[in-house]
Design an enzyme around this catalytic site. Structure first.
Site: not given
Ligand code: LLP
Length: 435
Positions: A240, A312, A316, A343
């Site tokens: 995150g 994205r 979002y 479309c």
């Molecule tokens: N660990 C778990 C359990 C997760 O669910 C996620 C992301 C991560 C790690 C990695 O998160 P990161 O470090 O990449 O933020 N599609 C969305 C983001 C969804 C993330 C889902 N889980 C976007 O494009 O912002």
């Protein structure tokens, strides 16, 4: 490092001009900088070096096999969420002992495959999953290594509610009180090896406080369990960690680490981290051609990349910088919507964005798309997904070829013609056959 920079007004990725890349590989095109991926990985690892964490790169951010191989060579592990990601991680050479398996809906088949592979730990998200694993562990004689994913009930300030996972009203994790009960139950189950505890509060977080609050809550539970004689080996703090999409600076890994390290140290537990976006997000761009410029109530710049290539912005309302790959500062700038060919009115890359007045045929760069770009791409509107290229210095390597129209129909069955085999030559699936 400046992986993407303008030299005399022209965009380069490392030492390769963007125009050269699209001349060779076409558009839309995802381009990744090898050096920046490695730099971001090392920076993150270094920030947390005091606890020597298991770096479980979150495969969902960018699961390209060559990207995974690059990270595997750096010593990375993986955070996976499906049997498909397990396969990718293994194909790329990531050792099972460095893999953690997250996700609310793992199937028995996926659980069994990961157990058989010998992964480091399952981040279990429900009582049902725990029992399923215990049964598998007993049946196979391989006790399943588990951590419970606890929902610490913190509000995580992410840019969109779809990416918040740490609050009690989401589908994720197990509430702390229930986790206490489940740990006790799990300690009695012979098919399990109780190893750790896990949380993940959301994605694109640019503050340290929610992590500290969540970690403190989870460590209280660890201490309680310890008093009851339930000893854990590791704590997984999830991913995150946010990155800058605009010109604002964001936080670096060192800032996250300095907030978390004191608590992590004190816990004495092995630390697992699951960064995804932090490592690959800034290391990728999407190159797209302007097909048409259409002057209506607004000015629409229509590109050959759409929401199927980069979801994205539409999903979002995410912000990605948009600029011409060749700058002409003498041109006036104007406010436009940069939209794709799909479309749907929701098909856009940028809304009300001030950019140089671009012409039809020009190349645009959509920045910071190395994470959740290609990995969320679809073939909606029967559009083949883009190619992916990895650049290293002066060299560029195709790491995923562009899909073809044949790829799009492969696997479909024509039920009206039982003998039909959709494997035509070229892009032609052949004329309708008899009856
Ligand atoms: N660990 C778990 C359990 C997760 O669910 C996620 C992301 C991560 C790690 C990695 O998160 P990161 O470090 O990449 O933020 N599609 C969305 C983001 C969804 C993330 C889902 N889980 C976007 O494009 O912002």
């Amino acid at each position: 490092m400046d992986a993407f920079s303008y030299r005399e007004g022209k965009l380069f990725c490392e030492d390769v001009p963007a125009e050269e890349l699209v001349a060779q590989f076409g558009t839309p095109l995802y381009v990744y900088s090898r050096a920046l991926i490695v730099e971001r990985y090392r920076e993150f690892r270094k920030a947390f070096a005091a606890v020597d964490p298991l770096m479980a790169y979150s495969v969902k951010a960018n699961g390209n096999l060559s990207v995974l191989r690059l990270l595997a060579d750096e010593g990375s592990g993986a955070d996976i969420v499906s049997g498909g990601e397990l396969q990718r991680a293994r194909l790329a050479g990531i050792g099972p002992e460095r893999i953690v398996f997250s996700g609310v809906g793992k199937t028995v088949t996926e659980l069994a495959a990961a157990l058989d592979a010998g992964i480091y730990g399952f981040n279990v998200e429900s009582e049902g999953e725990l029992r399923q694993l215990a049964a598998l562990g007993e049946a196979t004689g391989l006790p399943a290594p588990v951590a419970l994913r606890v929902n610490p009930d913190v509000q995580s300030p992410t840019p969109h509610r779809y990416t918040r996972t740490g609050h009690h009203d989401t589908k994720f994790g197990i509430p702390i009180d229930e986790a206490r009960r489940l740990y006790r139950a799990a300690a009695q189950m012979p098919g399990l090896r109780l190893r750790g505890i896990d949380f993940h509060i959301g994605s694109q977080i640019l503050e340290t406080r929610p992590y500290v609050v969540a970690l403190s809550r989870v460590l209280e539970l660890v201490a309680d369990l310890r008093r009851e004689g339930i000893e854990l080996e590791y704590i997984d703090v999830g991913g995150g960690f946010g990155i800058p999409y605009d010109d604002d600076e964001g936080l670096d890994a060192a800032a996250f680490a300095s907030a978390l390290l004191p608590l992590l140290h004190e816990s004495g537990l092995r630390v697992v981290v699951e960064p995804g976006r932090y490592i690959v997000g800034p290391a990728g761009v999407l190159l797209t051609r302007v097909l048409y410029v259409k002057q209506l109530a607004k000015t629409f710049v229509i590109t050959d990349a759409g929401m199927n290539d980069l979801l994205r912005p539409s999903h979002y309302a995410s912000y990605h910088r948009v600029a011409p790959a060749e700058l002409h500062p003498e041109r006036e700038s104007l406010k436009v919507d940069v939209v794709g060919p799909i479309c749907e009115s929701g098909d856009f890359l940028a809304l009300d964005r001030v950019v140089e007045r671009v012409r039809e045929g020009e190349l645009l760069v959509i920045s910071t798309t190395g994470a959740y770009g290609f990995s969320m791409a679809s073939t909606y509107n029967a559009r083949p997904r883009p190619a992916e290229v990895l650049v290293e210095g002066r060299t560029s390597r195709l790491v995923r070829r562009r899909e073809t129209l044949d790829d799009l129909v492969r696997g479909e069955l024509d039920l009206l013609r039982p003998s039909f085999v959709p494997a035509g030559g070229g892009d032609d699936v052949g004329p309708p056959g008899p009856g």
